[in-house]
Design a protein around this motif. Structure first.
Motif, PDB file in Angstrom:
ATOM      1  N   GLN A   1      -6.531  -9.312  -4.198  1.00 38.22           N
ATOM      2  CA  GLN A   1      -6.402  -9.191  -2.587  1.00 38.22           C
ATOM      3  C   GLN A   1      -5.053  -9.145  -2.229  1.00 38.22           C
ATOM      4  O   GLN A   1      -4.183  -9.985  -2.483  1.00 38.22           O
ATOM      5  CB  GLN A   1      -7.244 -10.067  -1.998  1.00 38.22           C
ATOM      6  CG  GLN A   1      -8.668  -9.932  -2.107  1.00 38.22           C
ATOM      7  CD  GLN A   1      -9.593 -10.959  -1.368  1.00 38.22           C
ATOM      8  OE1 GLN A   1      -9.069 -12.002  -1.304  1.00 38.22           O
ATOM      9  NE2 GLN A   1     -10.790 -10.350  -1.099  1.00 38.22           N
ATOM     10  N   LEU A   2      -4.537  -8.190  -1.376  1.00 40.62           N
ATOM     11  CA  LEU A   2      -3.141  -8.177  -0.772  1.00 40.62           C
ATOM     12  C   LEU A   2      -3.120  -8.201   0.716  1.00 40.62           C
ATOM     13  O   LEU A   2      -3.914  -7.423   1.480  1.00 40.62           O
ATOM     14  CB  LEU A   2      -2.923  -6.755  -1.326  1.00 40.62           C
ATOM     15  CG  LEU A   2      -2.837  -6.518  -2.698  1.00 40.62           C
ATOM     16  CD1 LEU A   2      -2.625  -4.867  -2.945  1.00 40.62           C
ATOM     17  CD2 LEU A   2      -1.872  -7.374  -3.691  1.00 40.62           C
ATOM     18  N   VAL A   3      -2.213  -8.834   1.190  1.00 36.02           N
ATOM     19  CA  VAL A   3      -2.015  -9.055   2.591  1.00 36.02           C
ATOM     20  C   VAL A   3      -0.458  -8.810   2.911  1.00 36.02           C
ATOM     21  O   VAL A   3       0.343  -9.606   2.622  1.00 36.02           O
ATOM     22  CB  VAL A   3      -2.328 -10.411   2.966  1.00 36.02           C
ATOM     23  CG1 VAL A   3      -2.242 -10.360   4.590  1.00 36.02           C
ATOM     24  CG2 VAL A   3      -3.859 -10.618   2.632  1.00 36.02           C
TER      25      VAL A   3
ATOM     26  N   ALA B   1       5.620 -16.003  -9.623  1.00 34.54           N
ATOM     27  CA  ALA B   1       5.503 -17.396  -9.339  1.00 34.54           C
ATOM     28  C   ALA B   1       4.951 -17.771  -8.061  1.00 34.54           C
ATOM     29  O   ALA B   1       3.882 -18.665  -7.814  1.00 34.54           O
ATOM     30  CB  ALA B   1       6.989 -18.422  -9.533  1.00 34.54           C
ATOM     31  N   LYS B   2       5.202 -16.794  -6.989  1.00 30.09           N
ATOM     32  CA  LYS B   2       4.548 -16.666  -5.788  1.00 30.09           C
ATOM     33  C   LYS B   2       3.578 -15.819  -5.378  1.00 30.09           C
ATOM     34  O   LYS B   2       3.336 -15.679  -4.214  1.00 30.09           O
ATOM     35  CB  LYS B   2       5.612 -16.915  -4.496  1.00 30.09           C
ATOM     36  CG  LYS B   2       6.798 -18.000  -4.562  1.00 30.09           C
ATOM     37  CD  LYS B   2       7.815 -17.716  -3.674  1.00 30.09           C
ATOM     38  CE  LYS B   2       8.966 -18.839  -3.630  1.00 30.09           C
ATOM     39  NZ  LYS B   2       9.917 -18.632  -2.494  1.00 30.09           N
ATOM     40  N   ASN B   3       3.429 -15.030  -6.414  1.00 28.22           N
ATOM     41  CA  ASN B   3       2.244 -13.811  -6.125  1.00 28.22           C
ATOM     42  C   ASN B   3       2.639 -12.961  -4.992  1.00 28.22           C
ATOM     43  O   ASN B   3       1.873 -12.729  -4.078  1.00 28.22           O
ATOM     44  CB  ASN B   3       1.040 -14.408  -5.975  1.00 28.22           C
ATOM     45  CG  ASN B   3       0.071 -14.535  -7.409  1.00 28.22           C
ATOM     46  OD1 ASN B   3       1.009 -14.454  -8.510  1.00 28.22           O
ATOM     47  ND2 ASN B   3      -1.065 -14.764  -7.158  1.00 28.22           N
TER      48      ASN B   3
ATOM     49  N   LEU C   1       9.368  -6.583   4.566  1.00 29.47           N
ATOM     50  CA  LEU C   1       7.931  -6.811   4.373  1.00 29.47           C
ATOM     51  C   LEU C   1       7.740  -7.717   3.082  1.00 29.47           C
ATOM     52  O   LEU C   1       8.275  -7.638   2.064  1.00 29.47           O
ATOM     53  CB  LEU C   1       7.641  -5.351   4.218  1.00 29.47           C
ATOM     54  CG  LEU C   1       7.716  -4.147   5.110  1.00 29.47           C
ATOM     55  CD1 LEU C   1       7.064  -3.172   5.031  1.00 29.47           C
ATOM     56  CD2 LEU C   1       7.563  -4.656   6.767  1.00 29.47           C
ATOM     57  N   SER C   2       6.703  -8.433   3.220  1.00 28.96           N
ATOM     58  CA  SER C   2       6.017  -9.153   2.338  1.00 28.96           C
ATOM     59  C   SER C   2       4.446  -8.720   2.076  1.00 28.96           C
ATOM     60  O   SER C   2       4.028  -8.341   2.989  1.00 28.96           O
ATOM     61  CB  SER C   2       6.064 -10.772   2.679  1.00 28.96           C
ATOM     62  OG  SER C   2       7.429 -11.238   3.058  1.00 28.96           O
ATOM     63  N   CYS C   3       4.185  -8.945   0.781  1.00 32.05           N
ATOM     64  CA  CYS C   3       2.986  -8.595   0.413  1.00 32.05           C
ATOM     65  C   CYS C   3       2.198  -9.894  -0.658  1.00 32.05           C
ATOM     66  O   CYS C   3       2.849  -9.813  -1.483  1.00 32.05           O
ATOM     67  CB  CYS C   3       2.715  -7.291  -0.424  1.00 32.05           C
ATOM     68  SG  CYS C   3       1.268  -6.956  -1.176  1.00 32.05           S
ATOM     69  N   ALA C   4       1.504 -10.513  -0.011  1.00 30.79           N
ATOM     70  CA  ALA C   4       0.905 -11.973  -0.631  1.00 30.79           C
ATOM     71  C   ALA C   4      -0.322 -11.498  -1.340  1.00 30.79           C
ATOM     72  O   ALA C   4      -1.074 -10.730  -0.849  1.00 30.79           O
ATOM     73  CB  ALA C   4       0.493 -12.954   0.375  1.00 30.79           C
TER      74      ALA C   4
ATOM     75  N   CYS D   1       0.697  -2.397   0.960  1.00 27.34           N
ATOM     76  CA  CYS D   1       1.091  -2.684  -0.392  1.00 27.34           C
ATOM     77  C   CYS D   1      -0.127  -2.267  -1.409  1.00 27.34           C
ATOM     78  O   CYS D   1      -1.254  -2.456  -0.861  1.00 27.34           O
ATOM     79  CB  CYS D   1       1.298  -4.183  -0.400  1.00 27.34           C
ATOM     80  SG  CYS D   1       1.414  -4.916  -1.773  1.00 27.34           S
ATOM     81  N   ALA D   2       0.350  -2.061  -2.583  1.00 27.11           N
ATOM     82  CA  ALA D   2      -0.889  -1.431  -3.431  1.00 27.11           C
ATOM     83  C   ALA D   2      -0.450  -1.904  -4.885  1.00 27.11           C
ATOM     84  O   ALA D   2       0.831  -2.233  -5.164  1.00 27.11           O
ATOM     85  CB  ALA D   2      -0.957   0.055  -3.521  1.00 27.11           C
TER      86      ALA D   2
END
Length: 126
Positions: free
Chosen positions: A3-5, A75-77, A20-23, A96-97
């Motif tokens: 899952q991406l946020v 390490a932080k995904n 931009l960040s994608c967790a 993000c994909a």
């Protein structure tokens, strides 16, 4: 399952920068290649940047080359897209994909990506 946020979008003046960040969730994220796409109103979703599972190999659309930088911290995904020298043509929803891949080659085809975030709006004012 991944899952991406996305986060980090917003309003910025021309010439400015955003990151931009994608967790990502999921223990196997480090085995996935990742990419950023964007979609402007009335236009098709287009490729922006991609990197391999390790982050060592990257590829950019012509419009992003020299201004954007994709990176990841397994390490932080988390995946990042640093965007500099923004202009109004960069206004879009950024997605993000991810796709499961340990190859060093990269895909710019959105149909090859299995997982998608919900998107984050980037607006660049002139």
């Amino acid at each position: 399952q991944v899952q991406l946020v996305e986060s980090g979008g917003g309003l910025v003046q021309a010439g400015g920068s955003l990151r931009l960040s994608c967790a990502a969730s999921g223990r196997t994220f480090s085995s996935h290649a990742v990419a950023w796409f964007r979609q402007a109103p009335g236009k098709e979703r287009e490729f922006v940047a991609a990197c391999t599972w390790s982050g060592f190999d990257t590829y950019y659309a012509d419009s992003a080359t020299g201004r954007f930088a994709i990176s990841r911290d397994n390490a932080k995904n988390t995946v990042y897209l640093q965007m500099n020298s923004l202009n109004p043509e960069d206004t879009a929803v950024y997605y993000c994909a991810a796709r499961r891949s340990l190859a060093t080659s990269l895909s710019t085809d959105l149909k090859t990506y299995e997982y998608w975030g919900q998107g984050t709006q980037v607006t660049v004012s002139s």
